[in-house]
Design an enzyme around this catalytic site. Sequence first.
Site, PDB file in Angstrom:
ATOM      1  N   GLY A  41       0.827  -1.190   0.000  1.00  0.00           N
ATOM      2  CA  GLY A  41       0.000   0.000   0.000  1.00  0.00           C
ATOM      3  C   GLY A  41       0.862   1.240   0.000  1.00  0.00           C
ATOM      4  N   GLU A  42       0.205   2.396  -0.062  1.00  0.00           N
ATOM      5  CA  GLU A  42       0.931   3.651   0.003  1.00  0.00           C
ATOM      6  C   GLU A  42       0.021   4.751   0.509  1.00  0.00           C
ATOM      7  OE1 GLU A  42       1.867   5.752  -3.788  1.00  0.00           O
ATOM      8  OE2 GLU A  42       1.091   3.928  -4.714  1.00  0.00           O
ATOM      9  N   GLY A  43       0.638   5.781   1.046  1.00  0.00           N
ATOM     10  CA  GLY A  43      -0.093   6.925   1.552  1.00  0.00           C
ATOM     11  C   GLY A  43       0.665   8.182   1.212  1.00  0.00           C
ATOM     12  N   MET A  45       2.787   9.829   2.912  1.00  0.00           N
ATOM     13  CA  MET A  45       4.169   9.905   3.384  1.00  0.00           C
ATOM     14  C   MET A  45       5.098   8.900   2.723  1.00  0.00           C
ATOM     15  SD  MET A  45       4.114  10.957   7.368  1.00  0.00           S
ATOM     16  CE  MET A  45       4.511   9.285   7.787  1.00  0.00           C
ATOM     17  N   LYS A  47       5.524   4.530   0.932  1.00  0.00           N
ATOM     18  CA  LYS A  47       4.998   3.260   0.459  1.00  0.00           C
ATOM     19  C   LYS A  47       5.386   2.139   1.419  1.00  0.00           C
ATOM     20  CE  LYS A  47       5.313   4.693  -4.388  1.00  0.00           C
ATOM     21  NZ  LYS A  47       5.842   4.373  -5.737  1.00  0.00           N
ATOM     22  N   VAL A  48       4.573   1.095   1.418  1.00  0.00           N
ATOM     23  CA  VAL A  48       4.830  -0.071   2.263  1.00  0.00           C
ATOM     24  C   VAL A  48       4.913  -1.298   1.361  1.00  0.00           C
ATOM     25  CG1 VAL A  48       4.062  -1.457   4.214  1.00  0.00           C
ATOM     26  CG2 VAL A  48       3.539   0.985   4.147  1.00  0.00           C
ATOM     27  N   LYS A  63       8.550  -0.015   5.257  1.00  0.00           N
ATOM     28  CA  LYS A  63       7.964   1.314   5.082  1.00  0.00           C
ATOM     29  C   LYS A  63       9.057   2.265   4.618  1.00  0.00           C
ATOM     30  CE  LYS A  63       5.097   2.688   8.249  1.00  0.00           C
ATOM     31  NZ  LYS A  63       4.489   3.027   9.574  1.00  0.00           N
ATOM     32  N   ASP A 163      -3.287   7.252  18.399  1.00  0.00           N
ATOM     33  CA  ASP A 163      -4.083   7.008  17.186  1.00  0.00           C
ATOM     34  C   ASP A 163      -4.651   5.586  17.198  1.00  0.00           C
ATOM     35  OD1 ASP A 163      -5.280   7.871  14.840  1.00  0.00           O
ATOM     36  OD2 ASP A 163      -3.610   7.241  13.569  1.00  0.00           O
TER      37      ASP A 163
END
Length: 376
Positions: A41-43, A45, A47-48, A63, A163
Site C-alpha cells: 500500500g501507500e499513503g 508519506m 509506500k509499504v 515502510k 491514534d
Amino acid sequence: LALADELHPSGVLTTYQYRKLRAGRWFELLFGPYLILDKLGEGGMGKVYRAVMGRTGKVVALKVIRPQLMANKVILTRYKREAQAAAALNHPNIVRLVDADEVQGRFYLAMEYIDGIDLSRMVKEFGTPPNSGLPQYEEACEYIRQAALGLQHAHDMNLVHRDIKPSNMLVYGERALPGTVWTVEVKILDMGLVRFLQDTEEHAHKDLTRDGTVVGTPDYMAPEQAKNSSSVDTRADLYSLGATLYYLLRGQAPFPDGSPLDKLMRHQLDAPPRIRDARPDVPPGGADIIDRLMAKKPDDRIQTAAEVAKLLVPFCPSGGSGSLDLTATPPAPATRYGATEAFQLTTDPDAIARDGSPSNGHPSAAGLVEAVTHRT
C-alpha cells in the site's frame, strides 16, 4: 526476459516483481539489504512493501518514506519517532520493529510482517455496517482485550499511542468465535504518532503537535486530545479503545456524521449513543465498559489498559489458546542489529515472520537480479 516468463507462473516471482522485470526496472526491487516482493500500500508519506531481508531470509513490512519529503522535518520526525517507539516495545500484541536505517538518503522502517486483516476491514467483511458490526459481541471483546494488553505494555514504557482505531489493529489466526477453538492474535500498528510521557511541553511542541496541529483520528479521538494533543496521557488511548469497541459492535463510529470538526465537537459535548439500543445482545456489563472508557473526563474513565483487559474477560469467548492469560510474558529481545544514530534506537528485536519461516523459497536479491539480467 525469458527467465522471468518462466519463473512467474511457477510462483518464484511475484506478479509485482514480474512486471518490474518486464519493464526493465529490476533495480526497483532492491532496497538496501531487502528484496521487494510486493507493494502492500501507500499513503501521503510513503509506500509499504512486503520484502525479504537478504541476510536472514525474514519477511518484513518495509515502510519507505517518499524521496520528495526528505526535507520535511515533521515527516522525518514522525518516522524517527516511530522507530524509537517501536524499538522500545516487545510484546505479542504490538507489531515489532525489525530494522531501521537510511539507504542513499531515504529512511525506512522494517516491521514484523503479519499476514492478517485489520479490524476495520474485518467489520466490513463479516459485519453489516453501518447497521451492525461483528455478529457476536464476544469476538469484538476478545480483540479489544488483546489490544488492551499491548497498550498496557506501551503505557508501562511511558508511551501514549494517540491514534488507536480499528485500522491500526491487525488480526491474524482463527477468528475468536464462541464455541470454536481459535488462535487469533491482535497486533497494534503504527507507532508514528506516539508521545513519550517524559517529553517536556517544549519538546512536544517542537515535535509533531506544534502550531496547534491536532494529532489523531477524529472518529476515535479523546476530548482532551483535540484540545492539546501534546499533553495527553495514557487515558486518551483508553477513550479511543472504547470508541473502537463501539465500532466493532455497531458497525460505525460513535459519531459518524459531519465534518472532522463536527466529530471533534461531538466527542467534546455529546454522550455516545447507547450501544444496547443498536445491539441489545451486548450484556449491560459490556456496555458499561464502553461508557466508562468514553467518559469525557479522564478521571472518570477506567484508569489502566490492564484493568480494561481484566474487565473484558467475562465477555470474551472461551476456547482460545491462552485467551485469558493476563500475565503472558513477551518474548525476550534477540540479537540487536546496528542501530543508526539518526533513529537513536536503544533496542532492536530480531525479525520474526508470521510462521517463523525463512523466505518461503524466494531467491536472494543478488541471485534473482543477476540471473534475470544475464538472461535478457
